[in-house]
Design a protein around this motif. Sequence first.
Motif, PDB file in Angstrom:
ATOM      1  N   TYR A   1      -5.264   4.935  17.939  1.00 24.65           N
ATOM      2  CA  TYR A   1      -6.066   5.010  16.714  1.00 24.65           C
ATOM      3  C   TYR A   1      -7.318   5.828  17.028  1.00 24.65           C
TER       4      TYR A   1
ATOM      5  N   LEU B   1      -7.045   0.031   3.523  1.00 24.73           N
ATOM      6  CA  LEU B   1      -6.549   0.473   4.826  1.00 24.73           C
ATOM      7  C   LEU B   1      -5.297   1.323   4.644  1.00 24.73           C
TER       8      LEU B   1
ATOM      9  N   PRO C   1       7.008  -2.621  20.944  1.00 19.44           N
ATOM     10  CA  PRO C   1       6.620  -1.345  20.340  1.00 19.44           C
ATOM     11  C   PRO C   1       5.468  -0.703  21.101  1.00 19.44           C
TER      12      PRO C   1
ATOM     13  N   MET D   1     -10.700  -2.707  15.554  1.00 15.75           N
ATOM     14  CA  MET D   1     -10.388  -3.679  16.593  1.00 15.75           C
ATOM     15  C   MET D   1      -9.575  -3.051  17.724  1.00 15.75           C
ATOM     16  N   HIS D   2      -8.798  -2.023  17.407  1.00 10.62           N
ATOM     17  CA  HIS D   2      -8.000  -1.390  18.466  1.00 10.62           C
ATOM     18  C   HIS D   2      -8.912  -0.819  19.547  1.00 10.62           C
TER      19      HIS D   2
ATOM     20  N   LEU E   1       0.681  -1.143  10.081  1.00  5.74           N
ATOM     21  CA  LEU E   1       0.137  -2.273  10.832  1.00  5.74           C
ATOM     22  C   LEU E   1       1.037  -3.509  10.691  1.00  5.74           C
ATOM     23  N   ARG E   2       1.522  -3.729   9.460  1.00  6.05           N
ATOM     24  CA  ARG E   2       2.463  -4.835   9.235  1.00  6.05           C
ATOM     25  C   ARG E   2       3.718  -4.633  10.076  1.00  6.05           C
TER      26      ARG E   2
ATOM     27  N   VAL F   1      -4.049  -6.023  16.555  1.00  2.00           N
ATOM     28  CA  VAL F   1      -3.158  -5.910  15.393  1.00  2.00           C
ATOM     29  C   VAL F   1      -3.223  -7.192  14.553  1.00  2.00           C
TER      30      VAL F   1
ATOM     31  N   VAL G   1       0.875  -1.168   0.000  1.00  2.00           N
ATOM     32  CA  VAL G   1       0.000   0.000   0.000  1.00  2.00           C
ATOM     33  C   VAL G   1       0.917   1.224   0.000  1.00  2.00           C
TER      34      VAL G   1
ATOM     35  N   GLU H   1      -3.481   2.545   6.761  1.00  2.00           N
ATOM     36  CA  GLU H   1      -2.455   2.230   7.757  1.00  2.00           C
ATOM     37  C   GLU H   1      -1.879   0.821   7.584  1.00  2.00           C
ATOM     38  N   TRP H   2      -2.186   0.170   6.462  1.00  2.28           N
ATOM     39  CA  TRP H   2      -1.775  -1.230   6.292  1.00  2.28           C
ATOM     40  C   TRP H   2      -0.296  -1.467   6.547  1.00  2.28           C
ATOM     41  N   GLU H   3       0.566  -0.658   5.909  1.00  2.67           N
ATOM     42  CA  GLU H   3       2.004  -0.915   6.042  1.00  2.67           C
ATOM     43  C   GLU H   3       2.481  -0.679   7.476  1.00  2.67           C
TER      44      GLU H   3
ATOM     45  N   ARG I   1      -6.504  -7.954  12.783  1.00  5.65           N
ATOM     46  CA  ARG I   1      -6.692  -7.091  11.609  1.00  5.65           C
ATOM     47  C   ARG I   1      -5.852  -7.600  10.431  1.00  5.65           C
TER      48      ARG I   1
ATOM     49  N   GLU J   1     -15.195  -1.895  11.255  1.00 14.88           N
ATOM     50  CA  GLU J   1     -14.340  -2.311  10.144  1.00 14.88           C
ATOM     51  C   GLU J   1     -14.588  -3.745   9.689  1.00 14.88           C
ATOM     52  N   ASN J   2     -15.197  -4.565  10.558  1.00 13.96           N
ATOM     53  CA  ASN J   2     -15.396  -5.960  10.152  1.00 13.96           C
ATOM     54  C   ASN J   2     -16.760  -6.511  10.573  1.00 13.96           C
TER      55      ASN J   2
ATOM     56  N   MET K   1       1.947   0.914  21.385  1.00 18.86           N
ATOM     57  CA  MET K   1       0.741   0.795  20.561  1.00 18.86           C
ATOM     58  C   MET K   1       0.273   2.190  20.193  1.00 18.86           C
ATOM     59  N   PRO K   2       0.157   2.468  18.897  1.00 16.43           N
ATOM     60  CA  PRO K   2      -0.287   3.804  18.511  1.00 16.43           C
ATOM     61  C   PRO K   2      -1.728   4.033  18.942  1.00 16.43           C
TER      62      PRO K   2
ATOM     63  N   LEU L   1       4.011  -2.950  12.800  1.00 11.34           N
ATOM     64  CA  LEU L   1       3.671  -3.139  14.207  1.00 11.34           C
ATOM     65  C   LEU L   1       3.588  -4.631  14.542  1.00 11.34           C
TER      66      LEU L   1
END
Lengths: 244, 195, 460
Positions: free
Chosen positions: B27, C45, B22, B148-149, C51-52, C254, A149, C47-49, C257, B112-113, B24-25, C54
């Motif tokens: 959202y 999405l 990491p 989901m976040h 998310l990967r 994460v 993407v 934010e896909w990349e 998704r 989203e789902n 968690m951002p 992460l």
Amino acid sequence: MKKVSLFIPCYVDQFYPNIAVATYELLQKLGCEVDYPLNQTCCGQPLANSGFNGMTSACNKNFTENFKDADYVVCPSGSCALHIKEHLHDDANPAAAERIRNRVYELTEFLTDILKVKQLNVSFPHKVGMHISCHGQRGLHLSSMTELVSPEFSKPEQLLNMVKGLELSYPKRKDECCGFGGTFCVFEEAVSVKMGKDRLTEHEENNIEYITGGDVSCLMHLEGILRRQKSPVKIIHIAEILNS
Amino acid sequence: MSSREDILKAISQNKPALVESPAMPVYPDSDQTSVLEQFIQTAELIGSKVIQLKDWQEIILEFENAKANGKFVVNTISEIGTPDVSIDEMSSSVDLEKIDLSFVRGQLGVAENSAIWVDDSNLPNRLLPFICQHLVLVVEAKTLVATMHQAYEKINTFKTGWGAFIAGPSKTADIEQSLVIGAHGARSLVIYILS
Amino acid sequence: MEKFLKPVEHAVAAEKFISDEARTNWHDETLWFVRAKRDKIVHKLPEWESLRELGSQIKNHALSNLDTYLLAFEKNAQANGVKVHWAADAKEHNEIILEIARKNNVKKIVKSKSMLTEECHLNPFLISKGIEVVDTDLGERIVQFRNEPPSHIVLPAIHLKKQDVSDTFHEHLHTEKGNNDPQYLTEAARQHLRNKFIEADLSITGVNFAVAETGGFVVCTNEGNADMGAHAAKIHIACMGFEKIIPKAEHLSVFLRLLTRSATGQPITTYSSHFHRPRKGQEMHIVIVDNGRSKQLGREDFRNSLKCIRCAACFNTCPVYRRSGGHSYHNATAGPIGSILNPNINMRENADLPFASTLCGSCTNVCPVKINIHEQLWKWRQVLTEEGYASSGKTAGMKGMAFVLSYPKVFRFAGKAGRWIIRMFPGLVNNTLNPWYKQREMPVAPKHSFRDWYIKNKKA
């Protein structure tokens, strides 16, 4: 004036000298001082990709010796350029090898990124299908990839758009591998050929006259199948179009 | 017990140097209207039927109608009526297999789902939402979140002994990638969204 | 039953697969369709990349602290009333399950999809001990009836056409002969398997994610078969490779998704079931399995293959997999990821797999946890060669090539000789022993090399 040392892959030197000539002439036309180090042989990729990277040290040494003073090492084949970028090492002269790794360019990226070519006074009034080479694309990032993407771009396409009369098309699966894969083409002959045939079928759906690309190995493989099929479609390297 | 020690020892010898976890951002949640719209769109895309309602009245009517038609209907929601006491966690699967329709409350929906969270606190028996032929899930519009976040932020998914996100009716595409609704679980999912 | 007796090399099996070209085209297009669905949903999405990235970082962290997380998981699971077992290898895994079954006088088992149990060849083991094991995922049930291993980890029966399924179900479930309607066949399986769920004494599931901080685990299915089995039977055993551990429940957001978008192009599986404590009257067990994983963890170049969440996106995108079929990889886990996991378990039997790739790199690009699959394939080639798994003929050929490429004069001489041979005696080179020439023409040999031209024209 940019000083370029031409890196012509072994099989291009032996089987496709015209592509090398086109590359040489094109770079000269664009104002470069072009030199061809006479004792180059091969990048060693056929060995390394077959699992024999351990046997490439003498080959690497020879490569380093040939290109150690180059400002820019330019190669009309993405796969070979990538191999040098990722795997060239020379224990006797590690700094020279590193210097080369940082200065090796595939032809189209050299034209767009270093020479920043904005126009070309050439015309090629034909319908041309673009074959994206995996190593050029996913390895050297010459164009955006359908899996990711990210914004769309293509260095080869950017150049081909400067050619008058050229009508460019892509196969349905824009960036699927052609199946050459180095020694894969003989050790996995059946899959290799099937992949190539499938690429050609998609190109032929676009009624093209030529298939072009930046990687001679893919083109050699596709040409081999086309000629066996007695297809009228011709193979042409991007350097030959840009130099036409 | 020796394998346990061997495995743990091998892991501690072979693992790489510690890599930081990491952050968690954050959202950002979208506005409720677009969340609702996206939820409905996604739910319909994956084969659920969505009905928006202002109050419980219509659901109660649906429930009564299904019962009047002779269906084996199980209610687990007090707003609809006294929850069915014939079903509990010791009910046998043989009995549960006869259920045509069950009404279950969902705690939260994800736009989203279109997944809806259901856990032990909503169910007399974990098998119920799977083994019934048709499933009705009721969620309140205000519980819908974008992704989901936010869902994991809002609910503790491990609070009870078991819980699941349920998104759509049971399905499979194992035969020539042809989508078939109604594999092993519920053949249909109706989602009532209460505003 | 599912054990491959002697692996046939990938290239040989692939050639056989391709000999039915129409079917190969169908297989290729069907899997490409799944890849296209994946593309469609991930491109929605923005934010896909990230998310990967992460997902990859969480897994890197988890692997670097794996023993601590496993201990926390064990402690928390035990506090929840779950029995935790540890298995060093496939044999121990199978024996632990047998022991639980025997202790409870279990005659019938239902099992939802678990590639780990395929890897351990659990089914034939239990069947040999007189216990019925029924795979409940539709695709797995189909291949189980046919005595075949799955050919894909997400779509186990993707190598079969609906007519094949119709024939199999006619034989085993007495469906109408010739009726190949997927709806009809799925309904027949539903009825058949509902009985199996109800009769089963014990249910086995896999584990998609195990959460250290809670001691819980998540199982994802579209069909609902894992839940049907686990909630109906009085014993539930969940089997997991130890790399399934993630630190926290919030990390599930994460991975849930990433997983199904990558696998099938769905936003999530129909059921994402979070198991925490057994229900009243139920026994819940977890078997944590090593089976070579700790060794892989110690291989620096290959350890991050343990980040895999088994979405099979690398299968669907792989142009070689799509044209050679899962069985040509002769392992429970096929495709590009299988080609970097299996040599760890058995180098000799799987020495062909890292070569079953053009190194195109598409697998790496679709991987939701950013495993550098194609780079590991390259690295496995080096390891296999160093360890002596290349054929002597290939090694000799490569030695010759290395010699030629190392000496410019030798190279030029060989080049001239080579071109001369091709020009003068096409029959000599273009023979059927040359795999290139079988379906391709040789390049037309020019009179001069570029070097010749350059020397002649440079100063002109």
